[in-house]
Enzyme design. Structure first.
Site, short mmCIF file in Angstrom:
data_model
loop_
_atom_site.label_atom_id
_atom_site.label_comp_id
_atom_site.label_asym_id
_atom_site.label_seq_id
_atom_site.Cartn_x
_atom_site.Cartn_y
_atom_site.Cartn_z
N ALA A 131 34.11 -13.84 12.49
CA ALA A 131 33.78 -12.56 13.12
C ALA A 131 33.91 -12.57 14.64
O ALA A 131 34.02 -11.51 15.26
CB ALA A 131 32.36 -12.15 12.73
N SER A 154 40.89 -17.98 10.17
CA SER A 154 42.03 -18.88 9.96
C SER A 154 42.64 -19.12 11.33
O SER A 154 42.69 -18.18 12.14
CB SER A 154 43.08 -18.20 9.06
OG SER A 154 43.94 -19.14 8.48
N SER A 197 49.39 -12.12 6.58
CA SER A 197 50.24 -11.89 7.75
C SER A 197 51.64 -11.53 7.27
O SER A 197 51.99 -11.83 6.11
CB SER A 197 50.32 -13.20 8.56
OG SER A 197 51.31 -13.10 9.56
N TYR A 212 52.64 -22.43 10.90
CA TYR A 212 51.63 -21.36 10.82
C TYR A 212 51.98 -20.43 9.64
O TYR A 212 51.10 -20.08 8.84
CB TYR A 212 51.55 -20.57 12.14
CG TYR A 212 50.78 -19.28 11.98
CD1 TYR A 212 49.40 -19.28 11.77
CD2 TYR A 212 51.44 -18.03 12.00
CE1 TYR A 212 48.69 -18.09 11.58
CE2 TYR A 212 50.73 -16.85 11.82
CZ TYR A 212 49.37 -16.88 11.61
OH TYR A 212 48.67 -15.71 11.42
N LYS A 266 49.69 -19.57 6.21
CA LYS A 266 49.30 -18.25 5.71
C LYS A 266 49.83 -18.04 4.28
O LYS A 266 49.17 -17.42 3.45
CB LYS A 266 49.83 -17.14 6.63
CG LYS A 266 49.28 -17.16 8.04
CD LYS A 266 47.77 -17.08 8.09
CE LYS A 266 47.19 -15.72 7.80
NZ LYS A 266 45.70 -15.74 7.86
N SER A 280 48.14 -14.17 19.70
CA SER A 280 48.42 -12.89 20.38
C SER A 280 48.29 -13.09 21.89
O SER A 280 49.10 -12.60 22.67
CB SER A 280 47.41 -11.82 19.95
OG SER A 280 47.53 -11.55 18.59
P1 NAP Z 1 41.34 -15.62 16.61
O1 NAP Z 1 40.82 -14.70 17.64
O2 NAP Z 1 41.67 -17.01 17.01
O3 NAP Z 1 40.35 -15.65 15.39
C1 NAP Z 1 40.41 -16.66 14.42
C2 NAP Z 1 39.03 -16.86 13.86
O4 NAP Z 1 39.06 -17.92 12.88
C3 NAP Z 1 38.03 -17.25 14.92
O5 NAP Z 1 36.90 -16.43 14.78
C4 NAP Z 1 37.68 -18.69 14.58
O6 NAP Z 1 36.33 -19.00 14.81
C5 NAP Z 1 37.93 -18.72 13.10
N1 NAP Z 1 38.13 -20.10 12.66
C6 NAP Z 1 39.14 -20.94 12.97
N2 NAP Z 1 38.92 -22.14 12.41
C7 NAP Z 1 37.74 -22.04 11.74
C8 NAP Z 1 36.96 -22.93 10.96
N3 NAP Z 1 37.33 -24.20 10.73
N4 NAP Z 1 35.81 -22.46 10.40
C9 NAP Z 1 35.39 -21.20 10.61
N5 NAP Z 1 36.08 -20.31 11.35
C10 NAP Z 1 37.24 -20.74 11.89
O7 NAP Z 1 42.68 -15.05 15.94
P2 NAP Z 1 43.05 -13.61 15.38
O8 NAP Z 1 44.33 -13.26 15.98
O9 NAP Z 1 41.92 -12.70 15.46
O10 NAP Z 1 43.34 -13.98 13.85
C11 NAP Z 1 42.48 -13.55 12.81
C12 NAP Z 1 43.24 -13.54 11.51
O11 NAP Z 1 44.35 -12.64 11.60
C13 NAP Z 1 43.83 -14.89 11.10
O12 NAP Z 1 43.72 -14.99 9.69
C14 NAP Z 1 45.30 -14.75 11.49
O13 NAP Z 1 46.14 -15.59 10.72
C15 NAP Z 1 45.52 -13.29 11.15
N6 NAP Z 1 46.67 -12.68 11.82
C16 NAP Z 1 46.67 -12.58 13.17
C17 NAP Z 1 47.76 -11.99 13.81
C18 NAP Z 1 47.82 -11.84 15.30
O14 NAP Z 1 48.88 -11.51 15.83
N7 NAP Z 1 46.71 -12.06 16.02
C19 NAP Z 1 48.84 -11.52 13.03
C20 NAP Z 1 48.79 -11.63 11.65
C21 NAP Z 1 47.68 -12.21 11.05
P3 NAP Z 1 35.82 -19.74 16.14
O15 NAP Z 1 35.49 -18.63 17.07
O16 NAP Z 1 34.65 -20.51 15.68
O17 NAP Z 1 36.94 -20.59 16.63
#
Ligand code: NAP
Length: 354
Positions: free
Chosen positions: A15, A89, A132, A165, A169, A209
């Site tokens: 979150a 993730s 994704s 990556y 996914k 991002s």
């Molecule tokens: P983000 O800000 O890095 O968020 C990722 C989240 O995953 C963080 O809250 C992180 O928690 C958590 N996490 C990572 N490792 C973990 C672990 N071992 N245990 C528990 N939590 C963990 O990235 P985001 O861009 O928002 O990505 C969120 C989702 O969207 C992911 O599934 C990503 O693959 C997907 N997605 C993102 C994009 C994009 O362009 N951003 C595009 C397509 C899909 P901590 O705060 O504790 O590190």
């Protein structure tokens, strides 16, 4: 058809992240009760935005400690929830030292772990998983001789050594469908965003991002942008798609959530038109041969360059518009607002808002 009771709490994993923070905000603004999982609810920084949301919505948001790699850690927060939105993730781009440990294991084992908690929680009716477009296609070259990618397509070319990556996914989503198919109490809906851009509620995210947009301030594109085309979508539309996927009884299957595709040079041109000329905004596309030579230093393989650079890309998101009612913001606006926030946060030079 899965009807979710709007009075039941909703669990959101990861979150604190860039995407999930907007999902939490949307849910709270709808009057929902949210259980937010984070790795460390007591950490001194990085959760300020969640604490602010909690203060603005008294009694509606609680934080719960859960780690993707700690078996059963999601079960406590999930009790009584009908809807689980699993976003947690790692999304890392560029050089990743140990892809197995940093990307693949948390994505795959984490999804299995969250879904084991779902299986153990009788109240859950629906899981919305953040997948994704990376689980839809592997490399841009796969567009050759065909139309836009659709939600029927699967990435079959990424691996532990190429596009790790995307592989993380893909294997996580495949595992989710396999687990969902073994029972009929809860259903699974998956969300497939392109590169997510737009304002962030947190400065702590290490999402790809942010890494991608940093290239437009660190001068790495000054001598030409690689001819790379990406799917782009606004973070607020991605959040809305998750919430609608949870609440639309008929929602089913995989939803591509993408507004447009833009090359790095097109992003540079958008930035130049909005913020004026800067040396960090690319003026031209670098020749593919040059990119091939520079690739290893930038953490890119020659294979990546061969299969992606100079190659078009397109997605069909029409089912998301039709069935979830998401009206995508123009990708240009997301790019501009993302960069404006980098200025406001002191990460890029320029005139801050307000
Ligand atoms: P983000 O800000 O890095 O968020 C990722 C989240 O995953 C963080 O809250 C992180 O928690 C958590 N996490 C990572 N490792 C973990 C672990 N071992 N245990 C528990 N939590 C963990 O990235 P985001 O861009 O928002 O990505 C969120 C989702 O969207 C992911 O599934 C990503 O693959 C997907 N997605 C993102 C994009 C994009 O362009 N951003 C595009 C397509 C899909 P901590 O705060 O504790 O590190």
């Amino acid at each position: 058809m899965t009807q979710i009771d709007a009075d039941a709490p909703v669990l959101v994993t990861g979150a604190s992240g860039y995407v999930a923070s907007w999902i939490v905000k949307d849910l709270l603004e709808q009057g929902r009760t949210v259980r937010a999982t984070v790795r460390d609810p007591d950490k001194a920084s990085g959760l300020e935005h969640l604490h602010e949301l909690s203060a603005a919505h008294p009694g509606k948001l609680t934080l719960h400690a859960a780690d993707l790699l700690a078996d059963g850690s999601f079960t406590v927060g999930m009790e009584g929830c009908q809807l689980v939105i699993h976003t947690a993730s790692p999304f890392l781009v560029g050089k990743v030292k140990d892809p197995q440990e940093q990307l693949i294991r948390p994505a795959l084992e984490g999804t299995r772990n969250v879904l084991a908690s779902v299986d153990a929680t009788p109240s859950v009716r629906r899981v919305v998983l953040t997948s994704s477009v990376a689980a839809i296609y592997g490399d841009n070259v796969e567009m050759r001789g065909r139309g836009p990618f659709t939600d029927q397509d699967w990435n079959t070319t990424s691996s532990e050594t190429h596009q790790q990556y995307s592989y993380s996914k893909t294997v996580a989503e495949r595992a989710a469908w396999e687990i969902a198919g073994k029972q009929d109490r809860w259903d699974l809906v998956t969300i497939h965003p392109g590169l997510v851009l737009g304002p962030s509620l947190t400065t702590a995210s290490k999402s790809g991002s942010m890494t991608t947009m940093r290239h437009f301030v660190d001068f790495s594109l000054t001598f030409g942008a690689p001819g790379l085309t990406l799917g782009v979508v606004d973070v607020r539309d991605v959040a809305q798609a998750h919430v609608r996927a949870g609440d639309t009884p008929e929602a089913t299957g995989r939803y591509i959530v993408n507004a447009d595709t833009l090359s790095l040079l097109q992003i540079g041109r958008i930035l130049r038109s909005a913020f004026g000329p800067r040396p960090s905004f690319p003026l031209f596309q670098a020749p593919k041969k040059v990119i091939e030579l520079a690739a290893p230093a930038a953490g890119l393989t020659r294979e990546f360059v061969k299969r992606n650079i100079g190659r078009p890309l397109a997605f069909d998101s029409s089912r998301t518009v039709r069935e979830l009612g998401v009206a995508f913001r123009p990708a240009r606006d997301s790019v501009v607002e993302h960069y404006q926030q980098m200025i406001d946060d002191g990460l890029a030079k320029g005139r801050a808002r307000g």
